[in-house]
Enzyme design. Sequence first.
Site, PDB file in Angstrom:
ATOM      1  N   ALA A  41      37.170  49.944  43.759  1.00 39.92           N
ATOM      2  CA  ALA A  41      36.002  49.971  44.648  1.00 39.92           C
ATOM      3  C   ALA A  41      36.076  51.159  45.612  1.00 39.92           C
ATOM      4  O   ALA A  41      35.103  51.891  45.795  1.00 39.92           O
ATOM      5  CB  ALA A  41      35.895  48.660  45.420  1.00 39.92           C
ATOM      6  N   LYS A  66      47.768  51.330  52.048  1.00 38.31           N
ATOM      7  CA  LYS A  66      49.123  50.950  52.464  1.00 38.31           C
ATOM      8  C   LYS A  66      50.079  51.054  51.274  1.00 38.31           C
ATOM      9  O   LYS A  66      51.285  51.026  51.438  1.00 38.31           O
ATOM     10  CB  LYS A  66      49.135  49.550  53.068  1.00 38.31           C
ATOM     11  CG  LYS A  66      48.885  48.386  52.126  1.00 38.31           C
ATOM     12  CD  LYS A  66      49.003  47.069  52.890  1.00 38.31           C
ATOM     13  CE  LYS A  66      48.806  45.861  51.991  1.00 38.31           C
ATOM     14  NZ  LYS A  66      48.930  44.592  52.701  1.00 38.31           N
ATOM     15  N   GLN A 113      43.276  43.523  32.940  1.00 31.90           N
ATOM     16  CA  GLN A 113      43.593  43.669  31.510  1.00 31.90           C
ATOM     17  C   GLN A 113      42.325  43.631  30.657  1.00 31.90           C
ATOM     18  O   GLN A 113      42.010  44.538  29.911  1.00 31.90           O
ATOM     19  CB  GLN A 113      44.508  42.531  31.058  1.00 31.90           C
ATOM     20  CG  GLN A 113      45.866  42.530  31.688  1.00 31.90           C
ATOM     21  CD  GLN A 113      46.712  41.351  31.203  1.00 31.90           C
ATOM     22  OE1 GLN A 113      46.233  40.441  30.552  1.00 31.90           O
ATOM     23  NE2 GLN A 113      47.987  41.397  31.521  1.00 31.90           N
ATOM     24  N   GLY A 114      41.591  42.503  30.801  1.00 35.02           N
ATOM     25  CA  GLY A 114      40.524  42.157  29.850  1.00 35.02           C
ATOM     26  C   GLY A 114      39.488  43.238  29.676  1.00 35.02           C
ATOM     27  O   GLY A 114      39.221  43.677  28.549  1.00 35.02           O
ATOM     28  N   GLY A 115      38.885  43.685  30.767  1.00 33.41           N
ATOM     29  CA  GLY A 115      37.890  44.729  30.631  1.00 33.41           C
ATOM     30  C   GLY A 115      36.848  44.712  31.716  1.00 33.41           C
ATOM     31  O   GLY A 115      37.047  44.144  32.788  1.00 33.41           O
ATOM     32  N   GLU A 120      35.216  36.864  26.796  1.00 33.52           N
ATOM     33  CA  GLU A 120      36.123  36.077  27.640  1.00 33.52           C
ATOM     34  C   GLU A 120      35.393  34.814  28.084  1.00 33.52           C
ATOM     35  O   GLU A 120      34.223  34.619  27.741  1.00 33.52           O
ATOM     36  CB  GLU A 120      36.565  36.896  28.869  1.00 33.52           C
ATOM     37  CG  GLU A 120      37.485  38.064  28.537  1.00 33.52           C
ATOM     38  CD  GLU A 120      37.961  38.807  29.767  1.00 33.52           C
ATOM     39  OE1 GLU A 120      38.403  38.169  30.729  1.00 33.52           O
ATOM     40  OE2 GLU A 120      37.878  40.045  29.768  1.00 33.52           O
ATOM     41  N   ASP A 165      44.053  41.836  54.304  1.00 33.08           N
ATOM     42  CA  ASP A 165      43.989  42.677  55.512  1.00 33.08           C
ATOM     43  C   ASP A 165      42.557  43.063  55.885  1.00 33.08           C
ATOM     44  O   ASP A 165      42.176  43.031  57.050  1.00 33.08           O
ATOM     45  CB  ASP A 165      44.810  43.966  55.322  1.00 33.08           C
ATOM     46  CG  ASP A 165      46.282  43.687  55.083  1.00 33.08           C
ATOM     47  OD1 ASP A 165      46.744  42.578  55.391  1.00 33.08           O
ATOM     48  OD2 ASP A 165      46.978  44.588  54.579  1.00 33.08           O
ATOM     49  N   HIS A 197      43.218  32.073  37.912  1.00 35.10           N
ATOM     50  CA  HIS A 197      43.177  32.506  36.509  1.00 35.10           C
ATOM     51  C   HIS A 197      43.967  31.477  35.701  1.00 35.10           C
ATOM     52  O   HIS A 197      45.106  31.147  36.059  1.00 35.10           O
ATOM     53  CB  HIS A 197      43.790  33.894  36.349  1.00 35.10           C
ATOM     54  CG  HIS A 197      43.496  34.514  35.022  1.00 35.10           C
ATOM     55  ND1 HIS A 197      44.071  34.055  33.853  1.00 35.10           N
ATOM     56  CD2 HIS A 197      42.680  35.530  34.663  1.00 35.10           C
ATOM     57  CE1 HIS A 197      43.618  34.773  32.830  1.00 35.10           C
ATOM     58  NE2 HIS A 197      42.771  35.675  33.301  1.00 35.10           N
ATOM     59  N   ARG A 235      36.026  29.964  33.992  1.00 37.51           N
ATOM     60  CA  ARG A 235      37.403  29.921  34.466  1.00 37.51           C
ATOM     61  C   ARG A 235      37.740  28.706  35.335  1.00 37.51           C
ATOM     62  O   ARG A 235      38.826  28.145  35.228  1.00 37.51           O
ATOM     63  CB  ARG A 235      37.616  31.191  35.294  1.00 37.51           C
ATOM     64  CG  ARG A 235      38.913  31.833  35.067  1.00 37.51           C
ATOM     65  CD  ARG A 235      38.905  33.194  35.694  1.00 37.51           C
ATOM     66  NE  ARG A 235      38.896  34.219  34.660  1.00 37.51           N
ATOM     67  CZ  ARG A 235      38.929  35.517  34.929  1.00 37.51           C
ATOM     68  NH1 ARG A 235      38.943  35.940  36.172  1.00 37.51           N
ATOM     69  NH2 ARG A 235      38.947  36.389  33.959  1.00 37.51           N
ATOM     70  N   HIS A 286      43.892  34.173  41.758  1.00 33.65           N
ATOM     71  CA  HIS A 286      43.532  35.422  41.064  1.00 33.65           C
ATOM     72  C   HIS A 286      42.463  36.251  41.785  1.00 33.65           C
ATOM     73  O   HIS A 286      42.610  37.457  41.919  1.00 33.65           O
ATOM     74  CB  HIS A 286      43.022  35.042  39.676  1.00 33.65           C
ATOM     75  CG  HIS A 286      42.676  36.196  38.789  1.00 33.65           C
ATOM     76  ND1 HIS A 286      43.606  37.131  38.389  1.00 33.65           N
ATOM     77  CD2 HIS A 286      41.510  36.564  38.201  1.00 33.65           C
ATOM     78  CE1 HIS A 286      43.026  38.023  37.592  1.00 33.65           C
ATOM     79  NE2 HIS A 286      41.763  37.718  37.475  1.00 33.65           N
ATOM     80  N   ARG A 311      33.555  33.469  39.708  1.00 33.00           N
ATOM     81  CA  ARG A 311      33.216  34.748  39.083  1.00 33.00           C
ATOM     82  C   ARG A 311      33.324  34.671  37.556  1.00 33.00           C
ATOM     83  O   ARG A 311      34.288  34.127  37.018  1.00 33.00           O
ATOM     84  CB  ARG A 311      34.157  35.852  39.600  1.00 33.00           C
ATOM     85  CG  ARG A 311      33.956  37.180  38.908  1.00 33.00           C
ATOM     86  CD  ARG A 311      34.780  38.264  39.553  1.00 33.00           C
ATOM     87  NE  ARG A 311      36.209  38.069  39.432  1.00 33.00           N
ATOM     88  CZ  ARG A 311      36.936  38.388  38.368  1.00 33.00           C
ATOM     89  NH1 ARG A 311      36.358  38.914  37.284  1.00 33.00           N
ATOM     90  NH2 ARG A 311      38.236  38.200  38.363  1.00 33.00           N
TER      91      ARG A 311
HETATM   92  C1  SIN Z   1      41.512  38.828  32.275  1.00 32.81           C
HETATM   93  O1  SIN Z   1      41.672  39.791  31.560  1.00 32.81           O
HETATM   94  O2  SIN Z   1      41.611  37.685  31.861  1.00 32.81           O
HETATM   95  C2  SIN Z   1      41.221  39.045  33.734  1.00 32.81           C
HETATM   96  C3  SIN Z   1      39.957  39.738  33.891  1.00 32.81           C
HETATM   97  C4  SIN Z   1      39.220  39.263  35.104  1.00 32.81           C
HETATM   98  O3  SIN Z   1      39.814  38.804  36.069  1.00 32.81           O
HETATM   99  O4  SIN Z   1      37.994  39.298  35.077  1.00 32.81           O
END
Ligand code: SIN
Length: 544
Positions: free
Chosen positions: A25, A44, A56-58, A119, A217, A238, A284, A345, A380
Site C-alpha cells: 500500500a 521500522k 502467497q495466493g495472489g 480461493e 502502530d 487464516h 474464510r 491473519h 475479507r
Molecule cells: C492465501 O494465499 O491463502 C492468503 C491470501 C490472502 O490472505 O488473501
Amino acid sequence: MEKSIKGILHTPEHFDVIIIGTGIAGMFTALSIQKKLKILMITKETLKRSTSHLAQGGIASPIFGDHLYEDTLRAGGYVNDPKRVRILVEEGQRQIGKLIHWGVPFERDQEGNLLATREGGHSEKNILHCKDETGKKIMTVLEKELRKNDRITILEETYVYRLKSFADKKGSGGGKVFSMLCDGESKEFCSPNIVLATGGIGGIFEYTSNPEGNTGDGIALGNSLGAATKNMDFNQFHPTYFHGNGGDGFLVTEALRGEGAVLRNVDGKAFMNEKHPMGDLAPRDVVARGIVEELQRSGKGDVSLDSSHMEKEFIKQRFPKIYRKALQRGFDITKAPLPVRPVSHYMMGGIAVDEIGETSIPGVYAVGECACTDVHGANRLASNSLLEAIVFGGRAAKNISETFLEKNRNDSEQRLLLDCNRSAKPKEGNDFSWSVKELKDFQKALKKETQKVLGIIKEDGLLREFYSDQELALRMFDGASPPKNWTVEEKRVFYEVNNQLIVTCMMTKAALERNQNIGAHYKVQGKDNSPKRRVAVPLQNEKK
Ligand code: SIN
C-alpha cells in the site's frame, strides 16, 4: 539504507508527502503520486520485510468477469459498502495493469494469456498469481521502481513513535512525525500530507501469519490524533497455517484448496462439505470456525490439509515454496496430509477512511490493512487485500497529487514550520516504571490472552474481564516515556507494547459492543463468568 538522509536534516525537515510503512500500500501510493512531489517513506523494518512479501495466493482480479463484486459482498456478510466494492472492481483492472507494466510476472499459459486460480469464497477462478510467491514478486518489482525514483527518500529501520496534527478548521491539514532512527537519534519531519500504511495487527496474537512486528502502530497513531476507527472486531483468521515446532511455521495458501486439496479431521474425514455448500472453498470465516469445531470435538491442536491425491508434478511446479518448506520440516505434501490450524491473519477494521483514503483528520490518509475502506465488510474475500491496497492507495495518491499546488509549496512549508515552532514541545513523560524484563514478560502474557480472548470464538465474560485488565495496564503507560538509558530496541518494545495494548483494547471494546454474530465476529455467552485476573500487571510499581 540506500539514500541516507542522516546528517543533512534540519528539524523538522519538510516533505510534500510522508508515507509511514513500505508494504504494497505504501509503495504503490508513493509510485502513483504524480507531479514532482518530495516524498519521504519511513519503515521500522526494511523494504524487504513486510507482510506483503508473505502473500502467497495472489491478487483478486476483476478481469475475469463480474463475479468479484458479488463474491466480495457475500464473503463480507453484506455489511461492506457496495459503492466502495464497485470502486474496487472498476478501478482494479487499471491498477493491476500498472503492476503488469512494471514487470510483475503473473503466470500465463503458452499463448501468453493470464492464468487465474481460485480461493475460498470465490465462485470462479479470479486470482492472478506468481506460483505461491505472489507478494514477493510484486514487492520486488515495486522496490525496483521505488529505488529508481529520486524524488522519493527512504528511511529504513526508523520507528515513528508519535504524530501531531496541525489540521485547522479551514481544512488545512498536515502535521509532524516524531521518529527514532536506528542509532537512537530522534528526528522530526513535517508535511501537509501524512499517509499511514503500517499494515496489520497480527503481531498482537500469540499465533499469526504476520511478521511479529505487526503491532498495530498505525492504528494506534491514528487513534492518538483522534481519527475515527471502524470495525475493530472484524479480525480474520487464516484457516491453514502449518504451526510446526513453533517459530518455523508458515502459511499454506488457500489456493492449494482452490486447486483441489481437502481439509480432513483427526479421523481422516473431509468435514467442510457438511458445514457449507461451498465445502473447502467456503469463505474464510466459515472454514476457520469449521476447523475450531473439529478441534474442540477432537481435543487436538490441528486438522490436516490433504493434497496427496493431486498430481505430484503439478504440486511441485505450482506450489514450489510450500512443497519445499513442508519437505524441510519432514512432510511430503504429495504423499501425506499436512497438519494445519487457523491463525490471526488480517484486520478488516482500522482507521476509517473516505473514498479517497483520507481519515477524519484533514491531511492524514490511511491505506492498506491499517485502513478500514469498508470494502471487506465482516470478512475479507481471499486475495482482495493486495487489490484493495493498490486501488485505494492509488486513489489517495491521485487526491494528494491533485490537491497539492506546487506554486503554494513555500506557503505550505512556512505555515507548517510555524505551526511546529508554535506548538508546545511534547512533554517528556516520567520514566516508565517497569524493567525491560517486566515489559517483555507482560507482552508475552498479553499475546497469550489476546489469543485466548480475541480468538475465533469469543466469550462475553472473558471479553469484559480482559477489557478491565487492559484499562488498568494502560494506566501504567499513560504519560510515561521509555527511560533514556534503554537501547533503541528496548524503546521500540515500549512503544510497540503500548500500541499493542491500545489495539487490543479497541478490539475488545468493539467485540463487546457488537451483538450480532457476523463474519469474523462470533461471540458466545460463555460458561464461566467467575472473575480471575489473567494478564499480570506489575502493580507494585503503579504510579500514585
Ligand atoms: C492465501 O494465499 O491463502 C492468503 C491470501 C490472502 O490472505 O488473501
